[in-house]
Design an enzyme around this catalytic site. Structure first.
Site: not given
Length: 434
Positions: A86, A151, A153-154, A211, A263, A324
């Site tokens: 998305t 979700e 999730l990292r 977020n 994100c 990251k």
């Protein structure tokens, strides 16, 4: 249970493999034939620690398979997840839901019997209503329920986040769908994982709110770092001092060059657009987006200042390109702002990243890539650390100094002790520390 997972990106592939590891029968579906062939051969298309072994084990044990066509898997499924991209829509920043809607229409044409259709993709409030309407349009007699299951999730820790989550959020007011989702996540009951059931719209908003709040924490401590530099304080000590307050907590209080990734940037912008359309502007989130964008560009000025105010004709060594550590994801990475800004001032850039070079080559022009950190340093006028990969945390400082033409290090992640750097004879610049 039988699960169909549409989309094999970070969310779809990790979620599908973990559900299979729970004992469910999972088919992951993607229209990209090359990606499916890679998965069938035991490879994975993304860098995520432990994912290749997880996928291979569940394929070998017959619980996980892959397909380019969703028909067979959806017809047999108890639960169908939509886990497609998305991205931010060009022009207005809204989430592009075209892939979600296309998947919904395809599901509607082939589903058989009562089917729970789950939005796993991050979607704006009200998307579940649209998905339900689309399926109802193509399948007026369909027996289904549309559920929101965001979700959290990292990247770099996605498997552990899925198997040991802080919570599972499920948005539905359908009792049958609630029972199906409870059974799907039953293995997590052993860990006493909170399962939070809400309305569908509430669930959709929870993801964006989470977020946006984390992005605000990052941006707050980055602004505090600027203040620390101005008044001679230490942002790491400030972070510790406020993070020990149970109402605040220590996470996401690490000063740096600004947030990036798949994100936070797109979700904060999408939330801002949603709020503006609802005539309830979120001024804190709007400021967060603006400050973060400015910060990433300003990091190049910090590097230039450490180099005496001029980088024209100088070689800058960069360690870390991804947004990251423990991922190959370059989306909205600070390096994508910092490196072009340095190049625009005449610098030559030589870079190394343990996993991101292949992706970086598609996005950054005229960068020389090396196969190791010390090769990047050889003869450079300065070193800039942008991403805090573990292998950069214990560099041999004598070797660093010897390799550099000038002993200048700019650490945008604060992974070194200023006193240790001073003792090594290195001109050291970090974030928010004297």
């Amino acid at each position: 249970m039988r699960v169909a997972m549409i989309g094999t990106g970070y969310v779809g592939l990790v979620s599908g493999a973990c559900f299979a590891d729970f004992g469910h029968q999972v088919t992951c579906i993607d229209k990209n034939a090359e990606k499916i062939e890679l998965l069938r051969s035991g490879g994975v298309p993304i860098y995520e620690p432990g994912l290749d072994q997880l996928v291979q084990r569940n394929v070998r044990e017959g619980r996980l398979d892959f397909a380019t066509d969703l028909t067979e898997a959806v017809r047999a499924a108890d639960v169908v997840f939509i886990a497609v991209g998305t991205p931010s829509r060009r022009g207005d920043g809204h989430a592009d839901l075209s892939y979600v809607y296309a998947a919904a229409e395809e599901i509607g044409t082939v589903m058989d019997g009562f089917t729970v259709v789950v939005n796993k993709s991050t979607v704006p409030v009200g998307t579940g209503d649209e998905v339900e309407a689309l399926i109802r349009k193509v399948r007026p007699d369909g027996d289904f329920a549309v559920v929101s299951n965001p979700e959290f999730l990292r990247e770099g820790a996605a498997i552990d986040d899925f198997k040991r989550p802080d919570r599972v959020v499920v948005g539905t007011e359908d009792s049958r769908a609630r029972d199906v989702m409870r059974e799907l996540y039953r293995p997590l009951f052993l860990n006493e994982t909170p399962i939070v059931f809400t309305s569908r719209r509430t669930s959709e908003l929870i993801k964006y709110a989470a977020n946006a709040f984390l992005a605000m924490k990052i941006t707050f401590i980055n602004e505090m770092a600027d203040l620390c530099e101005a008044v001679g304080a230490n942002v790491q000590e400030v972070s510790k001092g406020i993070g020990l307050d149970g109402r605040i907590g220590p996470k996401f209080l690490h000063a740096g060059p600004g947030y990036g990734g798949s994100c936070f940037p797109k979700d904060t912008i999408a939330l801002v657009r949603t709020a503006q359309e609802a005539d309830t502007p979120l001024q804190l989130v709007e400021a967060t987006v603006r400050v973060n964008d400015t910060r990433k560009r300003a990091m190049a000025d910090k590097v230039i200042g450490a180099c005496g105010g001029d980088v024209d004709g100088k070689t800058i060594a960069v360690l870390g390109l991804t947004f990251k550590p423990n991922t190959d994801d370059m989306r909205e990475a600070p390096s994508l702002d910092i490196i072009p800004a340095l190049q625009a001032k005449g610098a030559k850039v030589r870079a190394y990243d343990p996993a991101g070079i292949e992706e970086a080559e598609k996005l950054l022009k005229d960068v020389e890539y090396t196969t190791g950190p010390y090769l990047a340093l050889e003869g450079a006028d300065a070193l800039v650390i942008i991403t805090e990969w573990n292998e950069f945390r214990a560099l041999d400082l004598d070797r660093v100094k010897a390799a550099l033409k000038a002993p200048v290090v700019v650490d945008l992640r604060n992974i070194y002790d200023p006193a240790e750097m001073h003792e090594a004879g290195i001109a050291y610049t970090s974030i928010g520390r004297p």
